[in-house]
Design a protein around this motif. Sequence first.
Motif, mmCIF file in Angstrom:
data_model
loop_
_atom_site.group_PDB
_atom_site.id
_atom_site.type_symbol
_atom_site.label_atom_id
_atom_site.label_comp_id
_atom_site.label_asym_id
_atom_site.label_seq_id
_atom_site.Cartn_x
_atom_site.Cartn_y
_atom_site.Cartn_z
ATOM 1 N N VAL A 125 -3.192 -0.119 -3.927
ATOM 2 C CA VAL A 125 -2.547 -1.223 -3.184
ATOM 3 C C VAL A 125 -2.486 -2.064 -4.334
ATOM 4 C CG1 VAL A 125 -3.179 -3.667 -2.066
ATOM 5 C CG2 VAL A 125 -4.308 -1.401 -1.152
ATOM 6 N N PRO A 168 -6.193 -7.136 2.217
ATOM 7 C CA PRO A 168 -5.918 -6.011 1.980
ATOM 8 C C PRO A 168 -7.280 -4.700 1.833
ATOM 9 C CG PRO A 168 -4.400 -6.347 0.049
ATOM 10 C CD PRO A 168 -4.880 -7.620 0.937
ATOM 11 N N PHE A 184 -7.677 -1.224 4.528
ATOM 12 C CA PHE A 184 -7.196 0.714 3.655
ATOM 13 C C PHE A 184 -8.958 1.129 3.441
ATOM 14 C CE2 PHE A 184 -3.471 -2.080 3.491
ATOM 15 C CZ PHE A 184 -2.571 -1.201 4.264
ATOM 16 N N TYR A 203 0.703 -0.958 -0.515
ATOM 17 C CA TYR A 203 0.045 -0.205 -0.208
ATOM 18 C C TYR A 203 1.103 1.222 0.330
ATOM 19 C CZ TYR A 203 -2.878 4.202 2.275
ATOM 20 O OH TYR A 203 -4.254 4.938 2.482
#
Length: 649
Positions: free
Chosen positions: A554, A566, A570, A549
């Motif tokens: 990402v 991920p 995020f 990231y």
Amino acid sequence: MTDTTVFDWRSFLLTWSGEWADSLPDGEAQGEDGEAARQARWLGFPPATEERIAAMEERLGRQLPPSYREFLKVSDGWRHAGGFVWLLAGTQEAHWHNNASGLSDSYAEYLDEDASPEERWEADLWRRGLQLDVESDATYVLLDPEDVDENGEWAVYTWASWRAAPPERHASFLEFMREMHREFHRLRAHPNDGEPVLVSDTTRRLDAQLEEARLEALRGDWERAQRALDEAKEYGRPRAAGLGDQIRRMLGQTDMVYFEDVVTDPRYTPDLLPPLVAEHAAHSYRADSTLRFQLRGADGDLVARAHATLEQIRNGTYRYTAAGPFGEAVERARELARWGDTDEAWRTLMNALPRWEPLGPDHLAPLGWVADPVLGPLLTPERGRELLSTPRGGQAGEAPRPTAGLDPGDLAWLAEPDPGNNRTSYRFVLVEGVAPAELPGRLADGDGAVLNPPMTSWEAHYRAVRDQGEFSSYDDRALMAVGRAGTGWSFAFDGAPARFDRWRFVSPAAAASEGTRAVVVWSGLRARHEPFFHLSVARDGAEQYAFTYADGEVRSSGEIPSALDPSRFFGDPEDGAGTERSLLEAVAGEFGAHLPRHALVNGRLHTCATRSWTRPPRDGETYMVIRIHRGTEAPADGEPAGDDGAGSS
């Protein structure tokens, strides 16, 4: 608090007078008056009548404080109050000081518009105080009519120019006289040649109290023992300071801890000298010549031994040893601590402590280990109290409750702010099924695969920079602490990495995973620049999956487990710390590994330098290399440095 109106002044003063008379060598009573006092065994004077006291109060315009008034009813003045006031005022000599010394003006010279009320009040003491010293060694004794407690007692202040210290406060005249009695004992505790050893009811009581305190300390009742030893120390009893210092040092106190009268005994030197020397080494501004002062009464051999130990402490080679089962536990604890398992190392020491063998009757606790570079960081004030509360040395008692461990057993602690908020970026490598000592061979190449001795993070980085001969703007060779990361895992950790560059970054996971599994994490979600986070996992020399990231997006590869996906982390770019904690918790949950907080923050661990975390430069990419050539001799004035001088290329 003692009721000053019912205190038995006559018994107290008679005891003091008798002790003073017995402490004098023949013919040293200091004049006819002193000889008469010695023969009479009385340092005082006839008692003051009520009329004389009332006349004094009328002259001064104030009612006297209770304890001074009661004292005057027994003795109208006093000789030899402590060691530096030879005559103390009675009803006729006491008078307002009225700045006769000029000290109020001297204090006022240092006051400015920002001076506190306390500083101004202290300067005015010399104008308002009632002076009691008549003859002294440049020592003033003042009763302060404006420092009065609920019982009407005036505080007493003493000051001597040769002490280079602010006035010393005593809560009342009674407390002042008690302190002067203790000062008398301190000055007689170590008689010079030809002077008699003072033996009295006071010294016998204190010495018996000291012996009982020694046993209480070994039984684990260190608080009661400390109180008794502190009282004995105030009277200057031999060994009291040295015994009490052992307790104080185990509690983490180091100021004015010298193990006096004990460290110079050859029986105790092996265990008490190293912590004393280690405290000296911790303060670089202290001249080594001051070791002789700290080792009061030491002979030349002991001073030489102290300097040899100092050299070991400074180069990190001092190693604590002990006899018997406790000594065996020390070796096991060191092995645990040097790889980061400080909680288990501490429990190993504590389990063996009841079988610790003192070096003699005045040895209250094992202390040499606090100077050991690997074992010393185990000590905290809480652990020190646990050790002191544990019965040992052949004494029985109730064992204390074990202190809580210092390591949380996870990775999430890395997301917590550290003092100064300096740990905003860090990186680590986890390798499964591999001993920590094998990590240099997986993270570095050839001659670079070196495991350094245990050091603090600061020591390791300082030595690396000092010894480094080449600095590149392109290479990113990390200096990493190594150790165990829980069952089946080892770690390498860098708490001060270079700036992350995702275009040049190369994960060491694949190279570290030959024949096993490796995990790499690099977090900068709280970094001062653009936040970032990287995770990569490799097995048998090949990367399985990874994501990075950075710049608000990402990039990922491979099949990432759902727990590490991920997209789960995020969503809120503003919550860097929360995201970081969630990611670390997920990594710990997925792999069952953790990092030892206490060892990484406060301890000493082995370190190794890794190969670069960046790819080689490509065609057209520029970089700078600085090479430093350190010569063995400085050139003569006016001569060029030549090939051996410092330079760069």
